[in-house]
Design an enzyme around this catalytic site. Structure first.
Site, short mmCIF file in Angstrom:
data_model
loop_
_atom_site.label_atom_id
_atom_site.label_comp_id
_atom_site.label_asym_id
_atom_site.label_seq_id
_atom_site.Cartn_x
_atom_site.Cartn_y
_atom_site.Cartn_z
N SER A 467 8.26 -5.84 69.33
CA SER A 467 7.99 -6.35 68.00
C SER A 467 7.27 -4.64 67.30
CB SER A 467 6.41 -6.75 68.43
OG SER A 467 5.77 -7.48 66.78
N ASP A 554 13.90 -16.07 67.33
CA ASP A 554 12.62 -15.67 67.32
C ASP A 554 12.54 -15.90 65.57
OD1 ASP A 554 10.93 -13.75 66.91
OD2 ASP A 554 11.94 -11.92 67.46
N HIS A 586 9.87 -14.89 69.88
CA HIS A 586 9.28 -13.20 70.42
C HIS A 586 8.74 -13.10 71.62
CE1 HIS A 586 8.52 -10.13 67.39
NE2 HIS A 586 6.64 -10.37 67.52
#
Length: 643
Positions: A467, A554, A586
């Site tokens: 991330s 995602d 994600h």
């Protein structure tokens, strides 16, 4: 690697990243049943057992794909859970018929996500949910009858980011972020209209805001950093306006509390500087803290309580011990071990984690965590592991990634760089406008510290993260092309313009804060900043090997972010290894996918840093859905079985 480390047995990846034997333990409010998540045919499902005999457990769901991650009880003894599809984060709410072992989807709406807002002990036949069915950008509040599935609208949300409700599910306060980043708090007046009540300046928005009402609705508890750097918990008498500080700490924000279940007044709070600890506010809770602290559990927290408060579920772990769940009887002052979540790690060669404070070049204190291989006594390879968010924080305790990498021969360093949460408003706001600059400087300063302390060989440092951590990898390798021997970027943004343009609709209330942090595309200066800090535009500067991992579904950092980076590297003739998972979002939730990507990562790090690797087994590869879009020739993978 020292000879001592080379002789340490490899901890199997499956023991660290496979399904736990049990996890997420809850207790029914009446104290009759325990529930937890455990594998059924390799997939996490919900199991239920009598509290006095967990051996009589039976599975009550039958998920066969991604596994269940979140579940809970109502005060009427109903069991529910939330689940999305292949990581798309469109969470639906299911109710379980415990006797029949079946589940019903109560919110089967396409493209809609549902969150459980509140489970009340007063309105026992319904729960409060937030749902963005009417407008994808904003969540309306509804009550949901788990028996019939009936939804009743409580609050139609036009532009608020959140609400404060009472135990009857009535809304009293609402928050929104203004265009300049000010956090506005509105209060419902006697006529039912929303009126401005107070506000927090943009620099206080991350650390301040209303938290909850007490049980009778006469007082509001608020996080407040006005006039101070760290967020204190304050109590506001709503009739008189009198405000008092309940708890505060000079170094960190306060976010964790134990509430009295009847009054909803805080009875203890947690402080998390280097390690978490509870501080009592009442003599009654002090007795519990003293008892639990005296059991040498490591760092512990409350995972659930019965309605009469007699039984607590306690989750505990330490850096050298994975999670263990206990049942604490407050009346009898007894503690019974329920489950070790990963008993297969008993006796594994785990190594200690050390909190360290690293000074940044401009005087910030970066609370960080270091794990070294067993027997390490000289400079060696280092993996800089960067957390996501960036509005999160690294902490102390059992960390599967730290243990995995240290076991493979690498020192591991996790850094709470500027922009991380929990260390006061100055620290978190120091990250605004500094993506790929001073936030990156903090990581460079941490590496320099590790080199200076004789921990890291400067020629064998890798950077890895997911991330925001994935962005940090891409930014670090384009900005500092000679600093890292290699990088592993997982679901990392590469183009901040397209990131902003493609965030989920329900992040609308968060957009202002995100723009404040990375740049405003509606202004010439902001657009220039976004382009300058986007690694994709400097992909030609990368000089060292890069491994990219991405989930195809995602919703936060879309696949296009990784596609763009891989395409830019190909266009510049720079090798890249790109692994895509078509059934992930994600991050990688399915253990088979997580294990296979970590196996690829191990081989990648072994080649470029010189550590150890457990060979990938054919079953690991065949069990995953990994697609190698780029760089397959750089990997030695087992032959995939044809279906």
């Amino acid at each position: 690697m020292t000879s001592t480390a080379a002789n340490i047995p490899l901890i199997p990846r499956a023991h660290l990243f496979g399904n736990p034997e049990r996890t997420s333990v809850h207790i029914s409010p009446d104290g009759r049943f325990l529930s937890w998540l455990a594998p059924l045919n390799g997939v996490l499902n919900i199991w239920v057992a009598p509290v006095d005999d967990p051996t009589r457990a039976r599975v009550v769901t039958n998920d066969t794909k991604r596994g269940i991650r979140m579940h809970g009880w109502t005060y009427e003894g109903q069991l529910f859970y939330q689940q999305d599809v292949d990581g798309n984060e469109d969470f639906h709410l299911y109710v379980v018929d415990v006797e029949a072992g079946t589940a019903r989807n109560l919110t089967p709406f396409k493209g809609v996500t549902v969150h459980v807002e509140r489970v009340s002990k007063i309105v026992r036949d319904r729960i409060l949910v937030a749902m963005n069915q009417r407008d994808p950008k904003y969540f309306d509040l509804h009550t949901l009858d788990l028996a019939t599935g009936e939804l009743i609208l409580v609050e139609q949300n036009t532009d608020f980011s959140g609400f404060i409700t009472d135990r009857h599910y009535r809304t009293h306060f609402a928050t929104r972020t203004a265009s300049d980043g000010t956090l506005e708090v509105h209060r419902r007046n006697a006529e039912g209209a929303w009126t401005p009540w107070t506000h927090f300046a943009p620099e206080e928005a991350w650390t301040s805001g209303p938290r909850h009402l007490n049980a009778d609705g006469t007082a509001l508890f608020m996080f407040d950093s006005r006039g101070r750097d760290t967020a204190a918990l304050t109590r506001i008498d709503l009739a008189s306006g009198a405000t008092g500080v309940v708890a505060a700490h000079p170094r960190v924000d306060l976010f964790g509390f134990i509430l009295d279940p009847d009054t909803l007044e805080p009875v203890a709070y947690s402080v998390y500087v280097e390690r978490p600890e509870y501080v009592a506010l009442t003599t009654d809770i002090q007795r519990d803290l003293d008892f639990l602290n005296g059991k040498q559990l490591g760092d512990w927290s409350i995972g659930g309580r019965t309605e009469d408060q007699r039984l607590w579920v306690i989750n505990a772990a330490s850096d050298l011990r994975p999670a263990t769940t206990y049942l604490y009887d407050r009346e009898q002052q007894t503690l019974r071990t329920l489950f070790e979540h990963r008993p297969e790690l008993a006796g594994a060669p785990l190594v200690p984690m050390q909190p360290v404070v690293i000074p940044s070049r401009d005087g910030l204190e970066l609370i960080s965590y270091l794990t070294r291989p067993a027997g390490a006594n000289q400079p060696g390879p280092l993996v800089l592991l960067v957390h996501g968010g960036p509005w999160g924080r690294d902490g102390f305790g059992f960390d599967a990634e730290h243990q995995w990498l240290a076991n493979r021969g690498y020192s591991v360093l996790s850094v709470n760089f500027r922009g991380s949460m929990g260390f006061g408003k100055t620290f978190v706001n120091a990250g605004d406008g500094e993506w790929g600059r001073r936030m990156d400087d903090d990581l460079l300063d941490a590496v320099a510290w590790a080199v200076d302390k004789g921990i890291a060989d400067p020629s064998r440092v890798a950077i890895m993260g997911g991330s925001y951590g994935g962005y940090a990898v891409l930014a670090g390798m384009t900005r500092n092309p000679e600093a890292y021997a290699c990088g592993v970027a997982i679901v990392g943004p590469s183009n901040l313009e397209t990131l902003l343009a493609s965030i989920p609709p329900y992040w609308e209330s968060f957009r202002t804060q995100l723009i404040r942090a990375i740049g405003d595309p509606s202004t010439e200066a902001g657009l220039a900043l976004l382009r300058e800090r986007s690694p994709v535009h400097r992909a030609d500067r990368i000089r060292r090997p890069l491994l990219i991992g991405q989930g195809a579904n995602d919703p936060r950092v879309k696949r296009a972010e990784s596609d763009q980076m891989a395409d830019a590297m190909k266009a510049n003739g720079i090798p890249v290894t790109y692994v895509l998972f078509p059934d992930e979002g994600h991050g990688f939730a399915r253990p088979e996918n997580n294990i296979s990507f970590n196996a690829i990562t191990e081989a990648f790090l072994e080649r470029h840093l010189g550590g150890r690797a457990e060979p990938m087994r054919e079953a690991e590869w065949n069990g995953s859905t990994a697609e190698i879009l780029e760089g397959a020739q750089l990997l030695q993978l087992p032959a995939r079985r044809a279906d």
